[in-house]
Scaffold this motif. Structure first.
Motif, PDB file in Angstrom:
ATOM      1  N   VAL A 123       0.772  -1.049  -0.070  1.00 56.03           N
ATOM      2  CA  VAL A 123       0.151  -0.065  -0.019  1.00 56.03           C
ATOM      3  C   VAL A 123       1.056   1.317  -0.158  1.00 56.03           C
ATOM      4  CG1 VAL A 123      -1.973  -1.097   1.343  1.00 56.03           C
ATOM      5  CG2 VAL A 123      -0.071   0.073   2.475  1.00 56.03           C
ATOM      6  N   VAL A 124       0.371   2.158  -0.607  1.00 51.00           N
ATOM      7  CA  VAL A 124       0.837   3.676  -0.521  1.00 51.00           C
ATOM      8  C   VAL A 124       0.046   4.371   0.363  1.00 51.00           C
ATOM      9  CG1 VAL A 124       1.514   5.754  -2.106  1.00 51.00           C
ATOM     10  CG2 VAL A 124       1.748   3.503  -2.830  1.00 51.00           C
ATOM     11  N   ILE A 125       0.385   5.443   1.053  1.00 51.66           N
ATOM     12  CA  ILE A 125      -0.424   6.126   1.961  1.00 51.66           C
ATOM     13  C   ILE A 125      -0.400   7.671   1.571  1.00 51.66           C
ATOM     14  CG2 ILE A 125      -0.127   4.750   3.913  1.00 51.66           C
ATOM     15  CD1 ILE A 125       1.652   7.179   4.983  1.00 51.66           C
ATOM     16  N   ALA A 126      -1.515   8.389   1.765  1.00 46.76           N
ATOM     17  CA  ALA A 126      -1.855   9.749   1.541  1.00 46.76           C
ATOM     18  C   ALA A 126      -2.276  10.124   3.124  1.00 46.76           C
ATOM     19  CB  ALA A 126      -2.678  10.361   0.659  1.00 46.76           C
ATOM     20  N   VAL A 127      -2.064  11.291   3.580  1.00 45.55           N
ATOM     21  CA  VAL A 127      -2.345  11.457   5.075  1.00 45.55           C
ATOM     22  C   VAL A 127      -3.338  12.711   5.008  1.00 45.55           C
ATOM     23  CG1 VAL A 127      -1.914  12.032   7.255  1.00 45.55           C
ATOM     24  CG2 VAL A 127      -0.346  10.569   5.772  1.00 45.55           C
ATOM     25  N   HIS A 128      -4.672  12.656   5.502  1.00 40.80           N
ATOM     26  CA  HIS A 128      -5.283  13.760   5.808  1.00 40.80           C
ATOM     27  C   HIS A 128      -5.223  14.495   7.174  1.00 40.80           C
ATOM     28  CE1 HIS A 128      -9.184  16.088   6.803  1.00 40.80           C
ATOM     29  NE2 HIS A 128      -9.118  16.723   5.559  1.00 40.80           N
ATOM     30  N   VAL A 129      -4.588  15.669   7.409  1.00 35.73           N
ATOM     31  CA  VAL A 129      -4.403  16.470   8.432  1.00 35.73           C
ATOM     32  C   VAL A 129      -5.486  17.000   9.280  1.00 35.73           C
ATOM     33  CG1 VAL A 129      -2.707  17.771   9.639  1.00 35.73           C
ATOM     34  CG2 VAL A 129      -1.957  16.284   7.781  1.00 35.73           C
ATOM     35  N   GLY A 130      -6.140  17.808   8.517  1.00 36.83           N
ATOM     36  CA  GLY A 130      -7.185  18.453   8.941  1.00 36.83           C
ATOM     37  C   GLY A 130      -6.856  19.707   9.672  1.00 36.83           C
ATOM     38  N   PRO A 131      -7.851  20.597  10.103  1.00 33.22           N
ATOM     39  CA  PRO A 131      -7.596  21.655  11.024  1.00 33.22           C
ATOM     40  C   PRO A 131      -7.211  21.535  12.332  1.00 33.22           C
ATOM     41  CG  PRO A 131      -9.940  21.361  10.681  1.00 33.22           C
ATOM     42  CD  PRO A 131      -9.247  20.409   9.929  1.00 33.22           C
ATOM     43  N   PRO A 132      -6.283  22.580  13.051  1.00 33.63           N
ATOM     44  CA  PRO A 132      -6.062  22.554  14.472  1.00 33.63           C
ATOM     45  C   PRO A 132      -7.199  22.407  15.482  1.00 33.63           C
ATOM     46  CG  PRO A 132      -5.101  24.105  13.532  1.00 33.63           C
ATOM     47  CD  PRO A 132      -5.916  23.814  12.553  1.00 33.63           C
ATOM     48  N   ARG A 133      -7.417  21.231  16.384  1.00 33.01           N
ATOM     49  CA  ARG A 133      -8.360  20.922  17.023  1.00 33.01           C
ATOM     50  C   ARG A 133      -8.058  19.832  18.081  1.00 33.01           C
ATOM     51  NH1 ARG A 133     -13.334  17.612  14.194  1.00 33.01           N
ATOM     52  NH2 ARG A 133     -11.790  16.058  12.699  1.00 33.01           N
ATOM     53  N   ALA A 134      -8.698  19.656  19.146  1.00 36.77           N
ATOM     54  CA  ALA A 134      -7.940  18.737  20.350  1.00 36.77           C
ATOM     55  C   ALA A 134      -8.151  17.291  19.738  1.00 36.77           C
ATOM     56  CB  ALA A 134      -8.982  18.819  21.680  1.00 36.77           C
ATOM     57  N   ASN A 135      -8.948  16.989  19.069  1.00 38.45           N
ATOM     58  CA  ASN A 135      -9.058  15.403  18.589  1.00 38.45           C
ATOM     59  C   ASN A 135      -8.465  15.342  17.305  1.00 38.45           C
ATOM     60  OD1 ASN A 135     -11.315  17.029  17.724  1.00 38.45           O
ATOM     61  ND2 ASN A 135     -12.418  15.310  17.027  1.00 38.45           N
ATOM     62  N   ARG A 136      -7.322  16.245  16.666  1.00 38.22           N
ATOM     63  CA  ARG A 136      -6.750  16.269  15.422  1.00 38.22           C
ATOM     64  C   ARG A 136      -5.885  14.880  15.432  1.00 38.22           C
ATOM     65  NH1 ARG A 136      -2.597  20.747  13.617  1.00 38.22           N
ATOM     66  NH2 ARG A 136      -3.129  20.845  11.323  1.00 38.22           N
ATOM     67  N   LYS A 137      -6.136  14.199  14.336  1.00 34.05           N
ATOM     68  CA  LYS A 137      -5.214  12.935  14.274  1.00 34.05           C
ATOM     69  C   LYS A 137      -5.414  12.677  12.855  1.00 34.05           C
ATOM     70  CE  LYS A 137      -9.218   9.901  15.142  1.00 34.05           C
ATOM     71  NZ  LYS A 137     -10.213  11.059  15.295  1.00 34.05           N
ATOM     72  N   PRO A 138      -4.146  11.840  12.538  1.00 21.70           N
ATOM     73  CA  PRO A 138      -3.825  11.548  11.171  1.00 21.70           C
ATOM     74  C   PRO A 138      -4.865  10.487  10.594  1.00 21.70           C
ATOM     75  CG  PRO A 138      -2.298  10.481  12.309  1.00 21.70           C
ATOM     76  CD  PRO A 138      -2.873  11.332  13.041  1.00 21.70           C
ATOM     77  N   VAL A 139      -5.441  10.702   9.273  1.00 16.81           N
ATOM     78  CA  VAL A 139      -6.422   9.872   8.631  1.00 16.81           C
ATOM     79  C   VAL A 139      -5.717   9.459   7.450  1.00 16.81           C
ATOM     80  CG1 VAL A 139      -8.438   9.201   7.761  1.00 16.81           C
ATOM     81  CG2 VAL A 139      -8.323  10.832   9.819  1.00 16.81           C
ATOM     82  N   LEU A 140      -5.316   8.226   7.405  1.00 16.90           N
ATOM     83  CA  LEU A 140      -4.408   7.713   6.331  1.00 16.90           C
ATOM     84  C   LEU A 140      -5.307   6.918   5.191  1.00 16.90           C
ATOM     85  CD1 LEU A 140      -2.429   8.126   8.600  1.00 16.90           C
ATOM     86  CD2 LEU A 140      -1.230   5.979   7.706  1.00 16.90           C
ATOM     87  N   LEU A 141      -5.017   7.517   3.977  1.00 17.49           N
ATOM     88  CA  LEU A 141      -5.853   6.804   2.858  1.00 17.49           C
ATOM     89  C   LEU A 141      -4.781   5.730   2.310  1.00 17.49           C
ATOM     90  CD1 LEU A 141      -8.078   6.421   0.941  1.00 17.49           C
ATOM     91  CD2 LEU A 141      -6.911   8.320  -0.425  1.00 17.49           C
ATOM     92  N   LEU A 142      -5.306   4.688   2.237  1.00 22.50           N
ATOM     93  CA  LEU A 142      -4.528   3.555   1.842  1.00 22.50           C
ATOM     94  C   LEU A 142      -4.808   3.080   0.347  1.00 22.50           C
ATOM     95  CD1 LEU A 142      -4.868   1.145   4.920  1.00 22.50           C
ATOM     96  CD2 LEU A 142      -3.330   3.223   4.651  1.00 22.50           C
TER      97      LEU A 142
END
Length: 409
Positions: A123-142
């Motif tokens: 798999v190759v990954i791309a990462v969604h970061v999103g705006p600053p917030r307390a529950n901000r975490k990386p979401v990886l598209l595989l």
């Protein structure tokens, strides 16, 4: 370095323990993008390292273009045009020539290797970061190297996000055994750890150009079906486990200045009879899409049980109303939220006319407590300034709840 570049380099340490180094690409070159396993590689922070919202593979234009389409919001013409332009830039191979910032990753065992082993395919990954917030975490598209979507992965990066990743894992396990007649949810593909942090992998829902935001009727059908994940019970508010748990959560806020007005509002609400069931916990336009026949719902990390029926409808509506400004949006929500609760689909689920303001006040109390527990205001969440809009709205709802109950009696 600003706060965002600091976050980006910290995130790189989580995903690629071999190291991630921010740098600049050479004009007219695409170096370090598609290296074989064991060699260094490069990623593109988009739109920049100072404002990263996506991290895309520099050397795989098929995967990068697919990721732009998967991560893009298309709820306005401007968003659709931006997504189309960015997708075209990556598909043509021009984007790495135009975007100068690079995140260079050194050789070694990376999250791509871990995910490839877990799914038994490269798999190759791309990462969604999103705006600053307390529950901000990386979401990886595989993705496969050819750009076909395999699934999504989430990784906890701190105590809060780790708790949410574990909670979503449990929720997906439960939902796999449940039957939601008109709703499709992701399947859990893998549960594990990466770099000492919880990791979950789920399949990708068939969401794309053929889906759109749900209609009002479809949204309320989803709300009712989700509430039915457990048997709905009608209880006096004073006797409900929910009220006791909410009071404990407010008390746990300690000496914060918001604690006293939140507790006073809870104590002042009328002892209405309300239906209690399950709720998704974060049902917004970013977590649901639909076709005329089916709804697709994801991000189940806040699934909870035994809450007043209607919370999901109020949460969706509030987030819609504030898109063009918090204060005018909240003022509009105080009217439109009540109308949603009076809809025949909601009254058919057990909501009694005359209790709308009570349910709305309880929802805001729950939301305020969540924001304060998670320290959302410190992280920059746009709705998280509880004393700015939420406490005044609560005060009005408390008075309205008393009038509604009195008129109904």
């Amino acid at each position: 370095m600003n706060g965002e570049t600091t976050y980006l380099t910290g995130l790189a340490e989580v995903l690629w323990p071999c190291g991630g180094l921010l740098g600049r690409g050479e004009p007219g070159t695409v170096r370090g993008g598609s290296a074989p396993d064991g060699d260094g590689r490069a990623y593109l922070p988009v739109p920049s390292a100072h404002n990263p919202r996506m991290i895309l593979p520099a050397g795989n234009r098929y995967a990068a273009a697919r990721a732009v389409g998967a991560f893009a919001q298309r709820h306005s013409l401007r968003e659709r045009l931006r997504a189309a332009a960015l997708t075209a830039a990556f598909a043509s191979g021009l984007a790495p020539l135009l975007l100068r910032d690079r995140l260079h990753v050194g050789p070694g065992h990376t999250v791509e290797h871990e995910l490839s082993a877990a799914l038994d395919r490269r798999v190759v990954i791309a990462v969604h970061v999103g705006p600053p917030r307390a529950n901000r975490k990386p979401v990886l598209l595989l993705l496969t190297p050819a750009g076909r979507t395999v699934g999504y992965a989430k990784i906890g990066v701190n105590e809060l996000t780790s708790r949410l990743v574990r909670a979503e894992t449990r929720a997906l396990e439960l939902l796999a055994e449940s039957h939601l007649r008109d709703i499709t949810v992701p399947r859990l593909l893998h549960e594990g750890e990466w770099n000492g942090r919880p990791l979950l992998v789920q399949d990708a829902l068939p969401v794309g150009n053929q889906t759109d935001r749900p209609t009002r009727r479809q949204l309320l059908r989803c709300v009712v079906q989700i509430s039915g994940l457990e048997p709905v019970r009608v209880l006096q508010l004073s006797l409900s486990p929910y009220r006791a748990a909410l009071a404990e959560r407010i008390a746990a806020l300690g000496g914060r200045p918001e604690t006293a007005p939140l507790r006073a509002c809870l104590d002042a609400l009328p002892d209405a009879r309300l239906p209690f069931g399950a709720w998704h916990g974060d049902l917004t336009r970013w977590n649901i899409a639909g076709t005329p026949r089916r709804a697709f719902v994801w991000d189940w990390e806040r699934l909870a049980f035994g809450v007043p029926v209607g919370f999901d409808a109020l949460h969706y509506e509030l987030n819609e109303c504030v898109q063009d400004g918090v204060h005018p949006g909240v003022h509009r929500w105080l009217d439109t939220g009540a109308r949603l609760l009076r809809d025949p689909l909601m009254t058919g689920a057990g909501l009694v006319p005359g209790t709308e303001a009570t349910v709305m006040a309880l929802y805001l109390l729950d939301l305020a407590t969540r924001y304060l527990q998670d320290r959302q205001a410190e992280a920059g969440g746009s709705l998280a300034a509880v004393d700015d809009w939420l406490l005044p709205a609560l005060s009005g709802l408390r008075d309205r709840a008393a009038r509604e109950i009195g008129a109904a009696g």
